[in-house]
Design a protein around this motif. Sequence first.
Motif, PDB file in Angstrom:
ATOM      1  N   ALA A  33       0.893  -1.428   0.150  1.00  0.00           N
ATOM      2  CA  ALA A  33      -0.099   0.129   0.039  1.00  0.00           C
ATOM      3  C   ALA A  33       0.838   1.275   0.004  1.00  0.00           C
ATOM      4  N   ASP A  34       0.689   2.216  -0.873  1.00  0.00           N
ATOM      5  CA  ASP A  34       1.098   3.518  -1.097  1.00  0.00           C
ATOM      6  C   ASP A  34       0.905   4.204   0.165  1.00  0.00           C
ATOM      7  N   ILE A  35       1.534   4.551   1.034  1.00  0.00           N
ATOM      8  CA  ILE A  35       0.741   5.385   2.179  1.00  0.00           C
ATOM      9  C   ILE A  35       1.685   6.628   2.370  1.00  0.00           C
ATOM     10  N   LYS A  56      -9.132   2.101  11.004  1.00  0.00           N
ATOM     11  CA  LYS A  56     -10.088   2.870  10.655  1.00  0.00           C
ATOM     12  C   LYS A  56     -10.611   2.223   9.369  1.00  0.00           C
ATOM     13  N   ALA A  57      -9.681   2.005   8.323  1.00  0.00           N
ATOM     14  CA  ALA A  57      -9.590   1.836   7.101  1.00  0.00           C
ATOM     15  C   ALA A  57     -10.477   0.295   6.926  1.00  0.00           C
ATOM     16  N   VAL A  58      -9.592  -0.510   7.717  1.00  0.00           N
ATOM     17  CA  VAL A  58     -10.097  -2.013   7.724  1.00  0.00           C
ATOM     18  C   VAL A  58     -11.387  -2.176   8.113  1.00  0.00           C
ATOM     19  N   ALA A  59     -11.821  -1.415   9.225  1.00  0.00           N
ATOM     20  CA  ALA A  59     -13.172  -1.537   9.492  1.00  0.00           C
ATOM     21  C   ALA A  59     -14.362  -1.046   8.661  1.00  0.00           C
ATOM     22  N   HIS A  60     -13.787   0.029   8.012  1.00  0.00           N
ATOM     23  CA  HIS A  60     -14.702   0.535   6.779  1.00  0.00           C
ATOM     24  C   HIS A  60     -15.019  -0.547   5.882  1.00  0.00           C
ATOM     25  N   LEU A  61     -13.829  -1.274   5.664  1.00  0.00           N
ATOM     26  CA  LEU A  61     -13.850  -2.172   4.596  1.00  0.00           C
ATOM     27  C   LEU A  61     -14.701  -3.517   4.786  1.00  0.00           C
ATOM     28  N   LEU A  62     -14.721  -3.925   6.135  1.00  0.00           N
ATOM     29  CA  LEU A  62     -15.117  -4.910   6.514  1.00  0.00           C
ATOM     30  C   LEU A  62     -16.721  -4.834   6.648  1.00  0.00           C
ATOM     31  N   LYS A  63     -17.327  -3.400   6.341  1.00  0.00           N
ATOM     32  CA  LYS A  63     -18.805  -3.359   6.182  1.00  0.00           C
ATOM     33  C   LYS A  63     -19.011  -3.804   4.860  1.00  0.00           C
ATOM     34  N   ARG A  80      -9.114  -8.942  -4.035  1.00  0.00           N
ATOM     35  CA  ARG A  80      -9.926  -7.918  -4.043  1.00  0.00           C
ATOM     36  C   ARG A  80      -9.782  -7.020  -2.615  1.00  0.00           C
ATOM     37  N   PHE A  81      -9.878  -7.846  -1.635  1.00  0.00           N
ATOM     38  CA  PHE A  81      -9.753  -7.232  -0.153  1.00  0.00           C
ATOM     39  C   PHE A  81      -8.541  -6.434  -0.229  1.00  0.00           C
ATOM     40  N   THR A  82      -7.226  -6.906  -0.298  1.00  0.00           N
ATOM     41  CA  THR A  82      -6.152  -6.187  -0.135  1.00  0.00           C
ATOM     42  C   THR A  82      -6.007  -5.073  -0.957  1.00  0.00           C
ATOM     43  N   ARG A  83      -6.644  -5.456  -2.213  1.00  0.00           N
ATOM     44  CA  ARG A  83      -6.561  -4.261  -3.333  1.00  0.00           C
ATOM     45  C   ARG A  83      -7.429  -3.124  -2.847  1.00  0.00           C
ATOM     46  N   LYS A  84      -8.507  -3.308  -2.354  1.00  0.00           N
ATOM     47  CA  LYS A  84      -9.242  -2.289  -1.828  1.00  0.00           C
ATOM     48  C   LYS A  84      -8.811  -1.460  -0.549  1.00  0.00           C
ATOM     49  N   LEU A  85      -8.239  -2.214   0.104  1.00  0.00           N
ATOM     50  CA  LEU A  85      -7.352  -1.775   1.450  1.00  0.00           C
ATOM     51  C   LEU A  85      -6.378  -0.716   0.878  1.00  0.00           C
ATOM     52  N   THR A  86      -5.420  -1.038  -0.081  1.00  0.00           N
ATOM     53  CA  THR A  86      -4.263  -0.302  -0.605  1.00  0.00           C
ATOM     54  C   THR A  86      -5.071   1.012  -1.119  1.00  0.00           C
ATOM     55  N   ILE A  87      -6.245   1.098  -1.907  1.00  0.00           N
ATOM     56  CA  ILE A  87      -6.941   2.198  -2.207  1.00  0.00           C
ATOM     57  C   ILE A  87      -7.122   3.361  -1.131  1.00  0.00           C
ATOM     58  N   LEU A  88      -7.836   2.583  -0.139  1.00  0.00           N
ATOM     59  CA  LEU A  88      -8.343   3.447   0.958  1.00  0.00           C
ATOM     60  C   LEU A  88      -7.028   3.821   1.749  1.00  0.00           C
ATOM     61  N   LEU A  89      -5.792   3.366   1.890  1.00  0.00           N
ATOM     62  CA  LEU A  89      -4.806   3.960   2.508  1.00  0.00           C
ATOM     63  C   LEU A  89      -4.020   4.758   1.683  1.00  0.00           C
ATOM     64  N   LYS A  90      -4.404   4.562   0.396  1.00  0.00           N
ATOM     65  CA  LYS A  90      -3.407   5.768  -0.565  1.00  0.00           C
ATOM     66  C   LYS A  90      -4.097   6.981  -0.510  1.00  0.00           C
ATOM     67  N   ILE A 131      -7.096   8.271   2.014  1.00  0.00           N
ATOM     68  CA  ILE A 131      -7.985   8.049   3.332  1.00  0.00           C
ATOM     69  C   ILE A 131      -9.468   8.768   3.044  1.00  0.00           C
ATOM     70  N   ARG A 132      -9.261   9.647   2.169  1.00  0.00           N
ATOM     71  CA  ARG A 132     -10.546  10.487   1.925  1.00  0.00           C
ATOM     72  C   ARG A 132     -11.598   9.503   1.290  1.00  0.00           C
ATOM     73  N   ASN A 133     -11.207   8.284   0.848  1.00  0.00           N
ATOM     74  CA  ASN A 133     -12.107   7.464   0.159  1.00  0.00           C
ATOM     75  C   ASN A 133     -13.181   6.847   1.043  1.00  0.00           C
ATOM     76  N   ILE A 134     -12.834   6.946   2.348  1.00  0.00           N
ATOM     77  CA  ILE A 134     -13.785   6.527   3.390  1.00  0.00           C
ATOM     78  C   ILE A 134     -15.030   7.387   3.585  1.00  0.00           C
ATOM     79  N   LEU A 135     -15.005   8.606   3.152  1.00  0.00           N
ATOM     80  CA  LEU A 135     -15.962   9.615   3.083  1.00  0.00           C
ATOM     81  C   LEU A 135     -16.860   9.407   1.901  1.00  0.00           C
ATOM     82  N   LEU A 136     -16.741   8.554   0.876  1.00  0.00           N
ATOM     83  CA  LEU A 136     -17.352   8.603  -0.065  1.00  0.00           C
ATOM     84  C   LEU A 136     -18.570   7.499  -0.153  1.00  0.00           C
TER      85      LEU A 136
END
Length: 551
Positions: free
Chosen positions: A355-357, A386-393, A534-544, A546-551
């Motif tokens: 993940a690019d952080i 926070k990102a993982v919790a958002h993704l687990l939903k 797919r899970f790890t790819r989504k997580l890398t996008i969220l960490l790159k 973090i504003r994606n959590i708001l979408l």
Amino acid sequence: MQITTPDIGVDKAVVAEILVKVGDHIAENDSIVLLESDKASVEVPSSASGIVKAILVNLGDDVKEGIALIELESEGAVQTASEAPANETTAEKVSSESIQDTVSESEPETAIAAATESAEIEVKVPDIGVEKALVAEILVNVGDQIDVEQSVVLVESDKASVEVPSPVAGEVLSIAVKAGDSVKEGVLLLTVKSTTAAKSQAAPAKAEALTQTPVAEKKQVPAQPQSTAALTAKMDSIDKLNDEQKAANAKVYAGPAVRQLARELGVLLAEVKASGEHGRIVKDDVFAYVKTRLNASQNTTSTTVAPAASGLPPLPDFSAFGGGEIKTMTRLQQVSVPQLSLNNFIPQVTQFDLADITNLEAWRGELKDDFKKQGIGLTILAFIAKAVAHLLKDEPYFASHLADDQKSVVLRNEIHMGIAVATPDGLTVPVLRNPDQKSIKQIAQELAELSQKARDKKLSPKDLQGANFTITSLGSIGGTAFTPLVNWPQVAILGISPATMQPVWNGKDFDPRLMLPLSLSYDHRVINGADAARFTRKLTILLKDIRNILL
């Protein structure tokens, strides 16, 4: 009266623990037996009060509804039975005294008896420095003769183990508590028929009686069981523990009295099989271990070790290759062995990603000073949680459990995230509650609190229960990647390795980017490889970003 197995909701169950002993005084609804099936553990309550006359089942027995568990005798019947001989004796004494005209000689005996009957002392919980504690072990039995200051009960809180001493010497008449009971200052533990008080009250009368009686009747004190005495005598030939072995014993889950017994008998507690609650070693375990050692064949040269893990043969003899020494693992490590062994039954696969952080770390750098002023340490882990919790939903199967029937999945309604914390005694995993409903600041604060409680050994059982996903991080220790073990009954765990600056191709040239290695281990029975990728790819996008959590 026989107490039988009630309807427990299953055809049959196994006797996992017997919670009473012959001679115990129990009340109605007191638990007497713990039954265990493949679905649940059930404590069977007594349907009546009285004294346990006989136990009709053994550990490991299969029982079903209607099977007799114990035989109970009502306390009223016991008192009536005990009074009858006393009355008969009194009648005979009176008759004898009237014939022989020896009333004056019987008066001292009457005084002694009266004094003894009146000296029933209640032993209660003293001030132990905490509001409440659990009864970890009862160190005496009904009928035992005890001395002043002899330990009678071991109570334990989350801070310490304390042995409660008896304030008097005498015979134990009844025990009012059982192992596992919650007690506080002033709670009745047991009743003692005090010989010291009785003797002091009846001293003059007893002296006069002795001058008139050629042979004084001595009260018989139950001797130490022959097996225990023999074991103690035989163990005198065994070397006592050195300082290193004592230190090793201190790490094993046992009370002070058991540790003292181990020192006297030269026993390494790590080699003793525990039978007490939560893996606690009790005195009977030590004696059983010693008996096994003494009964072993004299020509056996192999060292007695703890039972090997399931499926593994015993260790070979290393004496021909320089030998070795036994080092006791910490109690936390010992407790973890059965749980980690469950991983042998999980078909586990690990998915790796980066993940690019870079931008996330820059933002954390801007915020951390303000957080520090508020007494909060802001780590990258708070953002990841926070990102993982958002993704687990969106990916509930990663926070689910494989059902017992192996044909369905239990989808949890809430997210409770285990966070692995390294402590001097080993790894422990406190639980972060509902991170999907909390801000980054709240998560950072709770992570700091849980980590501190773990290092201070102040985590409660509730702090360690209920997680349905886990994050474990190597932090700044080092390494490039690792394969974390799925913690049953969970089906996934995320491992995080230290982030490093790496050249990343942007289509024209290489940019320096801060890349975070991710290792997602999962139970392949529940999660497919494509879903994990797919899970790890989504997580890398969220960490790159973090504003994606708001979408």
